[in-house]
Motif scaffolding. Structure first.
Motif, PDB file in Angstrom:
ATOM      1  N   ALA A  23      -9.345  -3.413  10.297  1.00 19.05           N
ATOM      2  CA  ALA A  23     -10.263  -2.672   9.414  1.00 19.05           C
ATOM      3  C   ALA A  23      -9.520  -2.129   8.198  1.00 19.05           C
ATOM      4  CB  ALA A  23     -10.926  -1.529  10.171  1.00 19.05           C
ATOM      5  N   HIS A  24     -10.138  -2.309   7.037  1.00 21.44           N
ATOM      6  CA  HIS A  24      -9.541  -1.774   5.811  1.00 21.44           C
ATOM      7  C   HIS A  24      -9.771  -0.263   5.735  1.00 21.44           C
ATOM      8  CE1 HIS A  24      -9.203  -0.923   1.434  1.00 21.44           C
ATOM      9  NE2 HIS A  24      -8.126  -1.691   1.600  1.00 21.44           N
ATOM     10  N   ASN A  25      -8.895   0.404   4.973  1.00 19.08           N
ATOM     11  CA  ASN A  25      -8.981   1.865   4.821  1.00 19.08           C
ATOM     12  C   ASN A  25     -10.314   2.349   4.251  1.00 19.08           C
ATOM     13  OD1 ASN A  25      -6.391   2.435   5.775  1.00 19.08           O
ATOM     14  ND2 ASN A  25      -5.450   2.019   3.793  1.00 19.08           N
TER      15      ASN A  25
ATOM     16  N   ASP B 115      -4.009  -0.986   4.417  1.00 21.15           N
ATOM     17  CA  ASP B 115      -4.324  -1.599   3.119  1.00 21.15           C
ATOM     18  C   ASP B 115      -4.251  -3.124   3.267  1.00 21.15           C
ATOM     19  OD1 ASP B 115      -1.596  -2.133   3.191  1.00 21.15           O
ATOM     20  OD2 ASP B 115      -1.095  -0.988   1.397  1.00 21.15           O
ATOM     21  N   SER B 116      -4.436  -3.822   2.163  1.00 24.05           N
ATOM     22  CA  SER B 116      -4.470  -5.293   2.255  1.00 24.05           C
ATOM     23  C   SER B 116      -3.136  -5.852   2.742  1.00 24.05           C
ATOM     24  CB  SER B 116      -4.765  -5.910   0.887  1.00 24.05           C
ATOM     25  OG  SER B 116      -5.837  -5.289   0.290  1.00 24.05           O
ATOM     26  N   LEU B 117      -2.041  -5.220   2.354  1.00 25.06           N
ATOM     27  CA  LEU B 117      -0.731  -5.738   2.759  1.00 25.06           C
ATOM     28  C   LEU B 117      -0.517  -5.537   4.261  1.00 25.06           C
ATOM     29  CD1 LEU B 117       1.913  -7.039   1.868  1.00 25.06           C
ATOM     30  CD2 LEU B 117       2.849  -4.765   1.454  1.00 25.06           C
TER      31      LEU B 117
ATOM     32  N   THR C  56      -0.147  -7.736  -3.518  1.00 25.54           N
ATOM     33  CA  THR C  56      -1.164  -6.713  -3.254  1.00 25.54           C
ATOM     34  C   THR C  56      -0.823  -5.511  -4.137  1.00 25.54           C
ATOM     35  OG1 THR C  56      -0.062  -5.396  -1.558  1.00 25.54           O
ATOM     36  CG2 THR C  56      -1.115  -7.437  -0.806  1.00 25.54           C
ATOM     37  N   SER C  57      -1.650  -4.478  -4.056  1.00 28.36           N
ATOM     38  CA  SER C  57      -1.359  -3.297  -4.884  1.00 28.36           C
ATOM     39  C   SER C  57      -0.098  -2.594  -4.378  1.00 28.36           C
ATOM     40  CB  SER C  57      -2.546  -2.335  -4.866  1.00 28.36           C
ATOM     41  OG  SER C  57      -2.790  -1.906  -3.549  1.00 28.36           O
ATOM     42  N   ALA C  58       0.296  -2.877  -3.130  1.00 29.66           N
ATOM     43  CA  ALA C  58       1.463  -2.199  -2.555  1.00 29.66           C
ATOM     44  C   ALA C  58       2.778  -2.824  -3.018  1.00 29.66           C
ATOM     45  CB  ALA C  58       1.388  -2.242  -1.023  1.00 29.66           C
TER      46      ALA C  58
ATOM     47  N   SER D 257      -1.161   1.967  -3.471  1.00 31.63           N
ATOM     48  CA  SER D 257      -2.177   1.278  -2.665  1.00 31.63           C
ATOM     49  C   SER D 257      -2.894   2.310  -1.790  1.00 31.63           C
ATOM     50  CB  SER D 257      -1.503   0.238  -1.774  1.00 31.63           C
ATOM     51  OG  SER D 257      -0.876   0.876  -0.676  1.00 31.63           O
ATOM     52  N   THR D 258      -3.940   1.884  -1.131  1.00 33.55           N
ATOM     53  CA  THR D 258      -4.672   2.838  -0.285  1.00 33.55           C
ATOM     54  C   THR D 258      -3.750   3.402   0.808  1.00 33.55           C
ATOM     55  OG1 THR D 258      -5.516   0.997   1.054  1.00 33.55           O
ATOM     56  CG2 THR D 258      -6.940   1.823  -0.711  1.00 33.55           C
ATOM     57  N   ALA D 259      -2.889   2.551   1.377  1.00 30.86           N
ATOM     58  CA  ALA D 259      -1.977   3.046   2.423  1.00 30.86           C
ATOM     59  C   ALA D 259      -0.941   3.991   1.821  1.00 30.86           C
ATOM     60  CB  ALA D 259      -1.280   1.878   3.107  1.00 30.86           C
TER      61      ALA D 259
HETATM   62  P1  13P Z   1      -5.428  -1.884  -1.076  1.00 30.84           P
HETATM   63  O1  13P Z   1      -4.666  -3.129  -0.820  1.00 30.84           O
HETATM   64  O2  13P Z   1      -4.673  -0.859  -1.859  1.00 30.84           O
HETATM   65  O3  13P Z   1      -5.972  -1.321   0.194  1.00 30.84           O
HETATM   66  O4  13P Z   1      -6.666  -2.226  -2.023  1.00 30.84           O
HETATM   67  C1  13P Z   1      -7.638  -3.142  -1.680  1.00 30.84           C
HETATM   68  C2  13P Z   1      -8.823  -2.979  -2.489  1.00 30.84           C
HETATM   69  O5  13P Z   1      -9.720  -3.800  -2.472  1.00 30.84           O
HETATM   70  C3  13P Z   1      -8.901  -1.817  -3.334  1.00 30.84           C
HETATM   71  O6  13P Z   1     -10.084  -1.806  -4.013  1.00 30.84           O
END
Ligand code: 13P
Ligand code: SF4
Length: 335
Positions: free
Chosen positions: A53-55, A71-73, A159-161, A248-250
């Motif tokens: 599950a994503h954050n 997060d996605s990573l 990813t954003s991370a 990133s979200t994490a």
């Molecule tokens: P994260 O990889 O930071 O969780 O971001 C995924 C995303 O879709 C943010 O909008």
């Protein structure tokens, strides 16, 4: 929960989540939720399934039924180590595709295949091929928020991370000072601020994060004394510039766990505040609320249905999958 990828199937966390949502729900809705949670837990055992599950998922999913959250990573990394026959992705379609790329022999399910992403929809494989023709010799990095067909056309995923690290690694490997990074113009601009590598960007944007403006942050700061502002790098540059931290979200969740600010504003999707708030009750969350309509297509009810019917299975054409997998694996191999 101690880290962003800890197993969430722990009753005390679920109880905390119920406590936070019970104030907003009717008793009948709460009873239905508990019934669905019990059913999903039972079905997971019967199907030998796990839930990633994503954050941004709502607390009843995040705390109630997820096995791995992040997060996605984190979700991509953890997908590689899954010891189950079935993976249900409580997130958007590109996340389910990434899990499938890394687990070609497992069944990967997404409870609602319409859970898309404005970034993933902003670019096609043909667009990437045209970009390459316009900029021969430059490495191309695709944000994980892209389709498998787009990932199949590029050297690296990111990813954003890890965007900065991947940009610098790709430039170094190619012996160049310029890379192409797609499709999020804001992630590209925010990454460019942190590195000497030149970044050629695509013109995509996240429909949730692009709505935040620097004026919103000024407003939050004027209204709430001592507020710590954390912004996702998919936000416009002027928003990230005035934030106290961007990640990133994490990374944002970890920042809050570590620093325990008195008051925080998470400039990102709204459900994340509910999830982190359940862990740090002493922190007050100010919520400039933008919801991702795609993430919100995933519900407890359709997770249950997905496990009951084994739908919707994520299928990727083998030729595309084998090429797309390389860009994701290259990213995961970067130290
Ligand atoms: P994260 O990889 O930071 O969780 O971001 C995924 C995303 O879709 C943010 O909008
Ligand atoms: Fe895509 Fe934005 Fe939703 Fe994330 S929040 S899934 S980037 S539309």
């Amino acid at each position: 929960m101690q880290s962003s990828n800890t197993c969430a199937n722990n009753y005390s966390f679920a109880d905390r989540a119920y406590a936070s949502i019970s104030q907003r729900m009717l008793p009948a809705e709460l009873a239905l939720m508990q019934d669905d949670i019990a059913a999903v837990r039972r079905l997971k055992q019967e199907r030998n399934a796990i839930i990633l599950a994503h954050n941004y998922q709502t607390p009843e999913i995040y705390y109630g039924v997820a096995d791995i959250v992040g997060d996605s990573l984190v979700l991509a990394r953890e997908a590689m180590n899954v010891d189950a026959s079935v993976i249900v992705v409580a997130g958007v379609h590109f996340m389910a595709e990434t899990a499938k790329l890394l687990n070609p022999d497992k069944t990967v399910l997404i409870p609602d295949s319409r859970a898309g992403c404005s970034l993933a929809e902003s670019i096609t494989a043909t667009d990437v091929r045209n970009l390459r023709r316009r900029h021969p010799g430059l490495p191309i990095i695709a944000y994980v928020n892209t389709s498998a067909a787009v990932k199949a056309e590029v050297e690296y995923c990111c990813t954003s991370a890890n965007a900065k690290r991947v940009v610098e690694f790709a430039a170094h490997e190619a012996g160049t000072d310029t890379v192409i990074m797609l499709p999020d113009r804001y992630l590209a601009a925010n990454t460019a601020r942190t590195t000497s590598i030149n970044i050629i960007a695509w013109d995509g944007a996240c429909e949730v994060h692009q709505r935040f403006a620097a004026a919103d942050i000024a407003h939050v700061r004027a209204q709430y004394e001592n507020v710590t502002v954390l912004a996702h790098p998919e936000c416009p540059e002027d928003v990230v510039e005035v934030a106290d931290f961007s990640g990133s979200t994490a990374a944002m969740a970890d920042f809050i766990r570590k620093h325990r600010p008195t008051r925080v504003a998470l400039i990102t999707e709204c459900s994340m505040s509910d999830n982190v708030a359940a862990e740090v009750p002493e922190t007050e969350f100010v919520k400039p609320c933008n919801l991702c309509p795609h993430m919100k297509r995933i519900t407890l009810g359709n997770i249950r249905l997905s496990l009951e019917t084994m739908g919707k299975e994520v299928i990727i054409e083998p030729v595309i999958a084998s090429r797309a997998r390389i860009s994701v694996e290259r990213m995961l191999a970067i130290p």
